[in-house]
Scaffold this active site. Structure first.
Site, PDB file in Angstrom:
ATOM      1  CG  LEU A 120       1.656  -0.136   5.827  1.00 18.82           C
ATOM      2  CD1 LEU A 120       1.230   0.386   7.188  1.00 18.82           C
ATOM      3  CD2 LEU A 120       0.447  -0.257   4.906  1.00 18.82           C
ATOM      4  CD  GLU A 121       7.407   1.942   0.963  1.00 18.17           C
ATOM      5  OE1 GLU A 121       7.791   3.012   1.489  1.00 18.17           O
ATOM      6  OE2 GLU A 121       8.042   0.884   1.068  1.00 18.17           O
ATOM      7  CG  LEU A 122       2.520   4.761   5.485  1.00 21.51           C
ATOM      8  CD1 LEU A 122       2.286   4.621   6.972  1.00 21.51           C
ATOM      9  CD2 LEU A 122       1.257   4.460   4.701  1.00 21.51           C
ATOM     10  CG  PHE A 171      -1.613   1.339   1.444  1.00 22.33           C
ATOM     11  CD1 PHE A 171      -2.777   1.637   0.748  1.00 22.33           C
ATOM     12  CD2 PHE A 171      -1.104   2.293   2.330  1.00 22.33           C
ATOM     13  CE1 PHE A 171      -3.418   2.855   0.935  1.00 22.33           C
ATOM     14  CE2 PHE A 171      -1.745   3.509   2.517  1.00 22.33           C
ATOM     15  CZ  PHE A 171      -2.902   3.790   1.819  1.00 22.33           C
TER      16      PHE A 171
END
Length: 496
Positions: free
Chosen positions: A239-241, A216
Site C-alpha cells: 500500500l502506497e498511501l 495499490f
C-alpha cells in the site's frame, strides 16, 4: 491404492483460489490466461526480463506525444513539461536502469551458516517470481504510478494486470490500445475503470481477484477497503498511501533558499502529490520574510498562472473539496495570503491559485486531512522538541522535509521521528530516485518499491539449505555422551 483426487477443486482447501463467479468475465478470463502463462513459464531468465523491461521503455518512448495529450485531456490542463519530466523521463530512466541491473539482482546470495552446520553444508537465497500481480493506479501521476511498479514486477519475472483511475479515462483507453503492440495480454493488460459497465466502478471488483501480489496507490481510506478484499484471498499487498507530510525550516537556514524549493514542489502538479509539503514549520517571527521570498519566487516562475505551465485540479469534486477546505480555514480564523497577488485562478478550467494560510489550528480541515492541492498552512515554532512532539502525536507521514545544515539537528529529527522517506534541504527528490526505496509506514503505507527493493517486493526471497554427505549435527545425537557435551559446551563458549 492412492487416494482419489477431489473432483471439485473448490472443495480442496489446498487448491489455488480462483476468481469469484460474480466478477466480470473480462477480469476472470484475463486472470486465468495470465496464471496459465505463468504456470508454463514460472521463472523467466535475465534475457527475457530485460527484453520485457526494454519493451516497457519503448512503449513510453515511442508514444510520448500521445501519452502527453491523453493526460492533458484527463486533467483539462496538465503542464506538458511536468508530464515529460515527472512521468515519461522517470519511467524511461527506471526501465533502463532495471534492465541494466536485473541480472545482478537475480544472482543467488550466499548466507553464513550456524555453528551446528559447519563446515561442509551451504545456504543461500534466490528471488523467485510470485505469479500474477495486480496494480491499482491513482490519477495524479498515472504513468509514473503505473510503470514504476510494473518495472519492478517485470524485473521480478511476473505478469501484471493494471487498473487505471476513473480520472484517467483518456490515458486508460490509449494504454489499452498500445499495450498489445508490445506485450501479449497474458503478460500485461490494462483496464479502464468503466470496463465493467456504466455505474459499476471496476476498482472494488479488481481487488477481489486472487492475485499473487496486489500493489495499490491511493488514499488511506480506500487502502483499508483494498486490504479487506485482499484478506479474503490472503493476497499479499503493498500500500502506497498518503498523509500530512511536514517541512521544517530550521533557525539560521536561508529563507530564500527554503522558499525556492518549497514553492517549487507546492506548485508542481498544482500540489497534487502524495509526498508534497502538507504543512510548514517556520521559526516564530520569520513568517513574513518567508512569505515575501515565496511570493517573489512564485511570480518569477509563473508570471501567467493561466498560461499552461500550471496544472489544473483533476476534476470538479476535487476542486470543490479544496475550495471548501480553504473557506473552512478562513471561516475559523485563518489568514489567507495569495502566493501570486493579483493573479486569480479560473473556476471554469479548475485552475486554483496557490494560497498560504497563517494562524491555522487543529479545528480546521486543512490541519486534519491531507490537502493534496495548492494550499500551504504555516505554523510558527519555538523549539525542536515542540516540532517533534507535534509530528509524533499524529500518523506517520509519507515524507518529512528538513531544511538545516546542522548535522546534530538533522540527526535529531531523523532519530526522533518516523516517516516514509526524508529529504534534507530539499523536498520531493527522494521520491524520484530509482535507487532509494519508496514506501510509507503505518497510516501512510506498507512495503516498498523502486529499484532493488521493488524487485524484492514482487519476488519470493526463497531460502535454500544444502546439506553435505557428512553433517556436524550427527555429533550431537542422543544418547548424549561426553563428546556431545564437549562439543555443545565449546559452541556455547564461542557464543558467550
Amino acid at each position: 491404492m492412492p487416494p482419489r483426487p477431489l473432483e471439485n477443486p473448490a472443495m480442496n482447501p489446498t487448491a489455488l483460489p480462483t476468481p469469484a463467479p460474480h466478477l466480470p468475465a473480462l477480469l476472470r478470463d484475463c486472470f486465468a490466461a495470465q496464471r496459465a502463462a505463468f504456470t508454463r513459464s514460472r521463472n523467466p531468465g535475465a534475457d527475457k526480463r530485460r527484453a520485457d523491461l526494454r519493451a516497457l521503455h519503448r512503449l513510453l518512448a515511442d508514444n510520448r506525444e500521445a501519452i502527453v495529450v491523453a493526460i492533458d485531456q484527463d486533467y483539462g490542463c496538465r503542464s506538458r513539461f511536468e508530464t515529460l519530466l515527472t512521468e515519461l523521463l522517470q519511467g524511461q530512466e527506471a526501465a533502463l536502469a532495471a534492465a541494466r541491473r536485473v541480472r545482478r539482482w537475480m544472482r543467488p546470495q550466499k548466507r553464513r551458516l550456524d555453528p551446528t552446520q559447519y563446515p561442509l553444508a551451504s545456504a543461500y537465497t534466490f528471488a523467485q517470481p510470485v505469479g500474477v500481480v495486480g496494480i491499482v493506479v491513482p490519477w495524479n501521476f498515472p504513468i509514473a504510478m503505473a510503470f514504476q511498479p510494473l518495472i519492478c514486477a517485470f524485473a521480478a519475472g511476473n505478469r501484471a494486470m493494471v487498473k487505471m483511475s476513473e480520472n484517467s479515462a483518456h490515458l486508460a483507453r490509449l494504454l489499452k490500445a498500445l499495450a498489445p503492440r508490445y506485450f501479449a495480454s497474458d503478460k500485461l493488460a490494462f483496464f479502464a475503470d468503466d470496463d465493467a459497465g456504466p455505474g459499476q466502478p471496476l476498482g472494488p471488483l479488481f481487488t477481489q481477484l486472487p492475485f499473487d501480489h496486489l500493489f495499490f496507490t491511493g488514499s488511506p481510506q480506500t487502502g483499508k477497503a483494498v486490504m479487506a478484499n485482499c484478506a479474503a484471498n490472503l493476497t499479499p499487498v503493498t500500500l502506497e498511501l498518503g498523509g500530512k507530510s511536514p517541512a521544517i525550516v530550521a533557525p539560521g537556514f536561508a529563507l530564500d533558499k527554503a522558499a525556492e524549493r518549497i514553492v517549487w514542489v507546492k506548485m508542481l502538479n498544482a500540489g497534487q502529490i502524495c509526498t508534497n509539503v502538507d504543512y510548514l514549520f517556520l521559526p516564530e517571527g520569520s513568517e513574513q520574510a518567508f512569505i515575501a521570498h515565496a511570493q517573489r519566487i512564485a511570480q518569477q516562475r509563473y508570471p501567467d498562472l493561466l498560461g499552461g505551465d500550471y496544472t489544473a485540479i483533476i476534476d470538479q469534486r476535487q476542486y470543490d473539496r479544496l475550495q471548501a477546505m480553504l473557506q473552512d480555514a478562513i471561516a475559523k480564523g485563518a489568514r489567507a495570503v495569495p502566493l501570486l497577488p493579483g493573479q486569480a485562478g479560473d473556476v471554469q478550467r479548475r485552475i486554483m491559485a496557490p494560497t498560504l494560510l497563517l494562524d491555522v489550528h487543529e479545528d480546521m480541515q486543512v490541519m486534519q486531512r491531507e490537502i493534496f492541492g495548492p494550499l500551504l498552512p504555516i505554523l510558527g515554532y519555538r523549539s525542536k522538541e515542540q516540532v517533534r512532539d507535534y509530528i509524533n502525536a499524529r500518523h506517520h507521514p509519507l515524507a518529512l522535509y528538513l531544511y538545516s545544515n546542522d548535522r546534530a539537528l538533522q540527526d535529531f529529527y531523523l532519530t526522533e521521528t518516523l516517516s516514509g522517506g526524508v529529504s534534507l534541504n530539499d523536498s520531493l527528490i527522494q521520491s524520484g530516485l530509482h535507487n532509494l526505496p519508496f514506501g510509507g509506514v503505518g497510516h501512510s503505507g506498507m512495503g516498498h518499491y523502486h529499484g532493488h527493493e521493488g524487485f524484492l517486493t514482487f519476488s519470493k526471497l526463497r531460502p535454500v539449505f544444502r546439506q553435505s554427505r557428512w553433517r556436524t549435527l550427527d555429533l550431537l545425537m542422543p544418547p548424549y555422551g561426553r563428546r556431545a557435551y564437549q562439543l555443545l559446551n565449546f559452541m556455547l563458549w564461542r557464543n558467550r
